[in-house]
Design a protein around this motif. Structure first.
Motif, PDB file in Angstrom:
ATOM      1  N   LEU A 148       0.820  -1.210   0.000  1.00 27.88           N
ATOM      2  CA  LEU A 148       0.000   0.000   0.000  1.00 27.88           C
ATOM      3  C   LEU A 148       0.853   1.259   0.000  1.00 27.88           C
ATOM      4  O   LEU A 148       0.502   2.260  -0.640  1.00 27.88           O
ATOM      5  N   ALA A 149       1.973   1.232   0.718  1.00 24.22           N
ATOM      6  CA  ALA A 149       2.851   2.406   0.722  1.00 24.22           C
ATOM      7  C   ALA A 149       3.401   2.672  -0.670  1.00 24.22           C
ATOM      8  O   ALA A 149       3.486   3.827  -1.115  1.00 24.22           O
ATOM      9  N   ALA A 150       3.776   1.605  -1.376  1.00 25.15           N
ATOM     10  CA  ALA A 150       4.302   1.774  -2.735  1.00 25.15           C
ATOM     11  C   ALA A 150       3.220   2.299  -3.679  1.00 25.15           C
ATOM     12  O   ALA A 150       3.461   3.217  -4.484  1.00 25.15           O
ATOM     13  N   LEU A 151       2.018   1.737  -3.589  1.00 27.49           N
ATOM     14  CA  LEU A 151       0.930   2.214  -4.438  1.00 27.49           C
ATOM     15  C   LEU A 151       0.527   3.636  -4.074  1.00 27.49           C
ATOM     16  O   LEU A 151       0.266   4.469  -4.959  1.00 27.49           O
ATOM     17  N   PHE A 152       0.486   3.939  -2.787  1.00 29.30           N
ATOM     18  CA  PHE A 152       0.122   5.271  -2.306  1.00 29.30           C
ATOM     19  C   PHE A 152       1.038   6.323  -2.937  1.00 29.30           C
ATOM     20  O   PHE A 152       0.587   7.318  -3.516  1.00 29.30           O
ATOM     21  N   VAL A 155       0.443   6.531  -6.807  1.00 30.48           N
ATOM     22  CA  VAL A 155      -0.835   7.178  -7.137  1.00 30.48           C
ATOM     23  C   VAL A 155      -0.749   8.669  -6.878  1.00 30.48           C
ATOM     24  O   VAL A 155      -1.227   9.487  -7.678  1.00 30.48           O
ATOM     25  N   ARG A 156      -0.143   9.041  -5.754  1.00 33.27           N
ATOM     26  CA  ARG A 156      -0.002  10.470  -5.422  1.00 33.27           C
ATOM     27  C   ARG A 156       0.778  11.204  -6.505  1.00 33.27           C
ATOM     28  O   ARG A 156       0.422  12.316  -6.910  1.00 33.27           O
ATOM     29  N   GLY A 165      -8.339  10.809  -2.055  1.00 35.31           N
ATOM     30  CA  GLY A 165      -8.182   9.886  -0.943  1.00 35.31           C
ATOM     31  C   GLY A 165      -7.969   8.452  -1.380  1.00 35.31           C
ATOM     32  O   GLY A 165      -8.244   8.077  -2.527  1.00 35.31           O
ATOM     33  N   LEU A 166      -7.467   7.642  -0.445  1.00 34.74           N
ATOM     34  CA  LEU A 166      -7.216   6.221  -0.659  1.00 34.74           C
ATOM     35  C   LEU A 166      -7.894   5.463   0.472  1.00 34.74           C
ATOM     36  O   LEU A 166      -7.628   5.727   1.653  1.00 34.74           O
ATOM     37  N   TYR A 167      -8.749   4.499   0.097  1.00 36.11           N
ATOM     38  CA  TYR A 167      -9.558   3.781   1.075  1.00 36.11           C
ATOM     39  C   TYR A 167      -9.470   2.275   0.826  1.00 36.11           C
ATOM     40  O   TYR A 167      -9.348   1.830  -0.314  1.00 36.11           O
ATOM     41  N   LEU A 168      -9.547   1.522   1.904  1.00 32.46           N
ATOM     42  CA  LEU A 168      -9.530   0.065   1.812  1.00 32.46           C
ATOM     43  C   LEU A 168     -10.922  -0.474   2.100  1.00 32.46           C
ATOM     44  O   LEU A 168     -11.582  -0.046   3.054  1.00 32.46           O
ATOM     45  N   ALA A 201      -0.045   7.535 -16.774  1.00 33.21           N
ATOM     46  CA  ALA A 201       0.873   7.447 -15.632  1.00 33.21           C
ATOM     47  C   ALA A 201       0.467   6.312 -14.698  1.00 33.21           C
ATOM     48  O   ALA A 201       1.320   5.573 -14.180  1.00 33.21           O
ATOM     49  N   LEU A 202      -0.831   6.152 -14.488  1.00 32.31           N
ATOM     50  CA  LEU A 202      -1.309   5.064 -13.623  1.00 32.31           C
ATOM     51  C   LEU A 202      -1.059   3.704 -14.273  1.00 32.31           C
ATOM     52  O   LEU A 202      -0.737   2.721 -13.583  1.00 32.31           O
ATOM     53  N   ALA A 203      -1.183   3.632 -15.590  1.00 33.33           N
ATOM     54  CA  ALA A 203      -0.903   2.379 -16.290  1.00 33.33           C
ATOM     55  C   ALA A 203       0.551   1.958 -16.081  1.00 33.33           C
ATOM     56  O   ALA A 203       0.847   0.773 -15.868  1.00 33.33           O
TER      57      ALA A 203
END
Length: 394
Positions: A148-152, A155-156, A165-168, A201-203
């Motif tokens: 999650l830290a890497a994706l966070f 994504v940012r 925001g990022l939610y689980l 960028a997300l891809a």
């Protein structure tokens, strides 16, 4: 909150009454959430560039942030507070080895004013990891926080000021996460629909950190939904970027089950970053959940019961299908949402034969990757039975 505890429990009185007579007791849980809240606020300020006076390029500032995060993690773990020096000593014994070099470096650089931005990305990544570790349920595998830290961070960077925001959701939010079988369900909220440049960028991010076979050993799926579309699930607002273990990163329609995901995020979601989810999502009624389940049964009866997808060849996915139907039937019957495990346990008590035996079989084959088509006819019958119970006729 943190300073109040320090003053009440350890403050030096130079003049005036005992601080214990002026400050109410602060509980360990109050301290825990205050500590994580502090790190979340600091991370937001750094990410948004709202602390222009403090320069994170200074080595001393970077060291301060690392040691502050260590102290917050110590407080979250123990419900107590210590000095930063004691917290970093604890961190070197207790935190994953991936962070030890950064923590040792921070202790050596506490008073340096030299400007050197080289460590800034790593420091911010540590703050993100600290926040995520604090908000995840106790007992969640450490690799979930690293993923999650890497994706966070990715994504940012990709969304910049479009990131809200990022939610689980899913089993992490509902309390049924099984390290052996559960994936990580993520909802990213954007201010505006994702642009073509942001999509590209997300891809790249999801190519570097794929939903299956990534360096963290965790399967995940993500939906990117803009604020307006998330608030109300209207028919014309269902095509959004998404990626998962069984589909590539694409703009795809979100089917009716996303109403269920929205409910989970609103009522039980874990906020990694951003405003509280109930401020973003309108209330969802039990009848709306039931209607979503009826639509799902209609789809499953057409697509699963007669011509099951190729991925249903393995016992693992067959068990997944059975427990997914159990959860949908639970929702139709009760108007509530449960984990798959809870729904299967409910089904073992409530459903008639032969479905109880099928559910019992699914419980024993959740991790079995053996290809075995023998159960597919029974699963098709179970789907058709549940659809009929929900009011759908052949």
């Amino acid at each position: 909150m943190l300073e109040r505890w320090v003053v009440r429990e350890h403050g030096v009185t130079l003049a005036g009454p005992d601080p214990r007579t002026m400050i109410d007791p602060v509980t360990p849980d109050d301290l825990r959430w205050a500590a994580i809240g502090e790190i979340t606020a600091r991370l937001r300020n750094w990410d948004e560039g709202s602390w222009p006076i403090i320069d994170l390029h200074h080595l001393g500032s970077q060291s301060f942030e690392v040691e502050t995060a260590c102290r917050a993690l110590y407080t979250f773990e123990t419900g107590e507070m210590v000095t930063k020096a004691d917290a970093t000593a604890w961190a070197l014994k207790s935190l994953p080895g991936e962070w030890h070099e950064l923590i040792r470096w921070s202790r050596a650089g506490r008073k340096q004013l030299t400007r050197d931005p080289a460590r800034v990305p790593e420091v911010l990544q540590f703050l993100r990891w600290a926040v995520i570790t604090g908000v995840l349920p106790r007992g969640a595998p450490p690799d979930v926080a690293f993923l999650l830290a890497a994706l966070f961070g990715g994504v940012r960077d990709a969304l910049a000021d479009n990131f809200v925001g990022l939610y689980l959701g899913g089993s992490l939010a509902l309390g049924g996460f099984d390290p052996a079988t559960s994936d990580v369900d993520i909802v990213i909220v954007t201010e505006r629909p994702v642009s073509d440049a942001e999509f590209a960028a997300l891809a790249m991010l999801h190519t570097r950190i794929p939903p299956r076979g990534n360096a963290f050993g965790r399967i995940y799926e993500v939906s990117y939904v803009d604020r307006a579309a998330l608030q109300r699930f209207a028919d014309g607002e269902r095509r959004h970027p998404t990626v998962g273990a069984d589909w590539p990163f694409t703009r795809a329609g979100h089917p009716e089950n996303f109403i269920i995901e929205r409910w989970i995020v609103r009522e039980h979601g874990i906020t990694v970053y951003g405003p509280e989810p109930e401020t973003l999502i309108d209330p969802i009624t039990p009848d709306e959940l039931r209607a979503a389940v009826v639509a799902l049964f209609r789809t499953w009866r057409a697509e699963w019961s007669e011509n099951p997808p190729e991925l249903f060849a393995t016992r693992h996915y067959q068990a997944f299908a059975v427990e997914t139907v159990c959860r949908a039937h639970f929702t139709f019957r009760t108007g509530g949402i449960s984990t798959k495990t809870e729904a299967a346990q409910w089904a073992l008590r409530e459903l008639p034969e032969p479905w109880r035996s099928l559910v019992a079989w699914s419980r024993g084959n959740r991790t079995d990757e053996t290809a075995d088509p023998a159960r597919l006819p029974d699963i098709g019958k179970f789907i058709r039975w549940a659809a009929a119970e929900a009011g759908l006729r052949e």
